[in-house]
Design a protein around this motif. Structure first.
Motif, PDB file in Angstrom:
ATOM      1  N   GLY A 217     -27.287 -52.568 -23.217  1.00 17.92           N
ATOM      2  CA  GLY A 217     -28.533 -52.522 -22.479  1.00 17.92           C
ATOM      3  C   GLY A 217     -29.615 -51.741 -23.194  1.00 17.92           C
ATOM      4  N   SER A 221     -27.464 -55.969 -26.167  1.00 13.81           N
ATOM      5  CA  SER A 221     -27.465 -56.498 -24.803  1.00 13.81           C
ATOM      6  C   SER A 221     -26.101 -57.083 -24.458  1.00 13.81           C
ATOM      7  CB  SER A 221     -28.536 -57.581 -24.646  1.00 13.81           C
ATOM      8  OG  SER A 221     -28.163 -58.753 -25.358  1.00 13.81           O
ATOM      9  N   PHE A 222     -25.828 -57.151 -23.149  1.00 17.10           N
ATOM     10  CA  PHE A 222     -24.582 -57.778 -22.718  1.00 17.10           C
ATOM     11  C   PHE A 222     -24.563 -59.250 -23.109  1.00 17.10           C
ATOM     12  CE2 PHE A 222     -21.929 -60.048 -19.671  1.00 17.10           C
ATOM     13  CZ  PHE A 222     -20.729 -59.347 -19.788  1.00 17.10           C
ATOM     14  N   ASP A 223     -25.702 -59.910 -23.056  1.00 18.07           N
ATOM     15  CA  ASP A 223     -25.766 -61.322 -23.432  1.00 18.07           C
ATOM     16  C   ASP A 223     -25.374 -61.529 -24.898  1.00 18.07           C
ATOM     17  OD1 ASP A 223     -26.500 -62.103 -20.902  1.00 18.07           O
ATOM     18  OD2 ASP A 223     -28.655 -62.116 -21.330  1.00 18.07           O
ATOM     19  N   GLU A 224     -25.770 -60.594 -25.750  1.00 14.35           N
ATOM     20  CA  GLU A 224     -25.382 -60.694 -27.161  1.00 14.35           C
ATOM     21  C   GLU A 224     -23.865 -60.600 -27.320  1.00 14.35           C
ATOM     22  OE1 GLU A 224     -27.915 -58.547 -30.233  1.00 14.35           O
ATOM     23  OE2 GLU A 224     -28.660 -57.649 -28.362  1.00 14.35           O
ATOM     24  N   ARG A 226     -21.626 -61.234 -24.985  1.00 13.89           N
ATOM     25  CA  ARG A 226     -21.011 -62.420 -24.359  1.00 13.89           C
ATOM     26  C   ARG A 226     -21.103 -63.628 -25.270  1.00 13.89           C
ATOM     27  NH1 ARG A 226     -18.075 -65.310 -23.008  1.00 13.89           N
ATOM     28  NH2 ARG A 226     -17.581 -66.289 -21.037  1.00 13.89           N
ATOM     29  N   ALA A 227     -22.234 -63.778 -25.969  1.00 10.39           N
ATOM     30  CA  ALA A 227     -22.408 -64.933 -26.850  1.00 10.39           C
ATOM     31  C   ALA A 227     -21.522 -64.862 -28.080  1.00 10.39           C
ATOM     32  CB  ALA A 227     -23.870 -65.032 -27.269  1.00 10.39           C
TER      33      ALA A 227
END
Length: 377
Positions: A217, A221-224, A226-227
């Motif tokens: 965060g 990022s969490f999205d990074e 996860r991807a």
């Protein structure tokens, strides 16, 4: 086996309190092989082993005690490792007196428990010395990738199991060293840090990748995350402290246990900690009061003793019998000079910086959901 009638319970030798109260080295010595076998042979090999059922990991304790008594130490280690990723750590820090040892059948019969924790520590330390501790490298690699957020005990244990299964593993953590509370929470007099660091080195040798200094965060990022992976495990632990809702609780000089212990452990690594240097998180020369009766409270009082506090008191709202922490830790703290004030709860704080604690005397009522008697004013 079944030697408990003729062989008394013995613990490894404990360093004298005046000597150990001035350093952060572990306080217990190591069993010799003969003594470990003798103590393991006291096990009664119960048909229903309460030691195992009261172990959170359900370790196969009677079997590895039997193997230790027979001198089959490598087999004993491998059996203990089967259900416990870090048995040398659990042997040092688990509150055995409230779990496996506290529920040992021969303890209940009045013969003194089998010293399970000390034997677990012995067989695993022997395994390291003999080279029996395997690098977690798989027989076959898999393409799947897992990201683990948090390099504490849960994250490290998951990384070990996943790597052995061939999964590609990356561990993310906000600190500059892996280990979480094993590294920065638990003091070295209970768990010396090389014990933790060698496990982390084993994971790295086995192919686990560590990305330290990552604040999800903020700089990632969490999205990074996860991807980048097929799955993500969140193993961030519990760092939120309980807040005492009482007048004056925001005064200077009142600090969270996690901040205090982290600072002390960083200093033991040789890190520069400004809050320690300016006295904010350093007990030297101070009159210290620790509120609480669990193992974290014991870590704090015993750390304060080693930092040369003028006096150290522990306030707890229940009595000794209803403490949630290890009785052995309370005994160690008392030997080192900590004073306990039982049936005492804080009502407020005096001064800013804090100069005193207003307390309320308590009494014990009916048991709560945990089975312990509830404190009442």
């Amino acid at each position: 086996m079944l030697q408990f009638v003729d062989v008394p319970k013995e613990m490894p030798e404990k360093r004298p309190a005046p000597a150990r109260a001035h350093d952060f080295h572990e306080i217990y010595g190591e069993f010799a092989a003969e003594k470990a076998a003798q103590q393991a042979a006291r096990c009664s090999q119960c048909g229903v082993p309460y030691c195992q059922t009261h172990c959170p990991l359900h370790n196969n304790i009677p079997d590895w005690l039997r193997l230790t008594a027979e001198g089959r130490l490598e087999e004993a280690y491998r059996l203990s490792q089967h259900t416990n990723t870090f048995p040398e750590i659990c042997g040092r820090i688990c509150p055995q007196d409230r779990l496996c040892e506290g529920n040992c059948v021969i303890e209940q019969a009045g013969h003194g428990t089998v010293t399970i924790g000390a034997i677990e520590k012995f067989i695993t330390d022997t395994a390291w010395e003999e080279g029996w501790v395997d690098v977690p490298s798989p027989a076959t690699e898999r393409s799947e990738s897992v990201g683990i957020i948090g390099a504490g005990p849960a994250g490290l244990a998951a990384a070990d199991r996943l790597r052995r299964a061939g999964v590609q593993v990356t561990v993310y953590d906000r600190y500059d060293r892996a280990g979480g509370l094993l590294t920065y929470g638990i003091p070295s007099f209970k768990l010396e840090k090389p014990v933790v660091m060698r496990r982390i080195e084993q994971l790295e040798k086995g192919g686990v990748s560590f990305r330290l200094g990552c604040r999800v965060g903020e700089n990632i990022s969490f999205d990074e995350i996860r991807a980048a992976h097929d799955a993500v495990l969140i193993a961030t632990g519990v760092y939120k402290s309980r807040v005492i809702d009482a007048p004056g609780s925001g005064a200077r000089g009142i600090v969270r246990a996690i901040d205090y212990l982290t600072a002390a452990n960083r200093v033991s690594f040789g890190d520069r900690v400004p809050e320690f240097e300016d006295g904010t998180l350093n007990a030297s020369g101070k009159r210290v009061v620790v509120i609480g009766g669990g193992d974290t409270a014991m870590d704090c009082v015993r750390t304060a003793i080693r930092q040369d506090a003028v006096s150290v008191k522990c306030l707890y709202r229940r009595d000794r019998a209803n403490m949630p922490g290890s009785r052995r830790e309370v005994e160690n703290a008392e030997e080192e000079g900590v004073e306990f004030d039982w049936l005492t709860a804080p009502k407020g704080f005096i001064g800013d910086p804090v100069e005193g604690v207003i307390v309320q005397r308590m009494r014990l009522g009916a048991p709560d959901a945990s089975g312990r008697q509830s404190p009442e004013p």
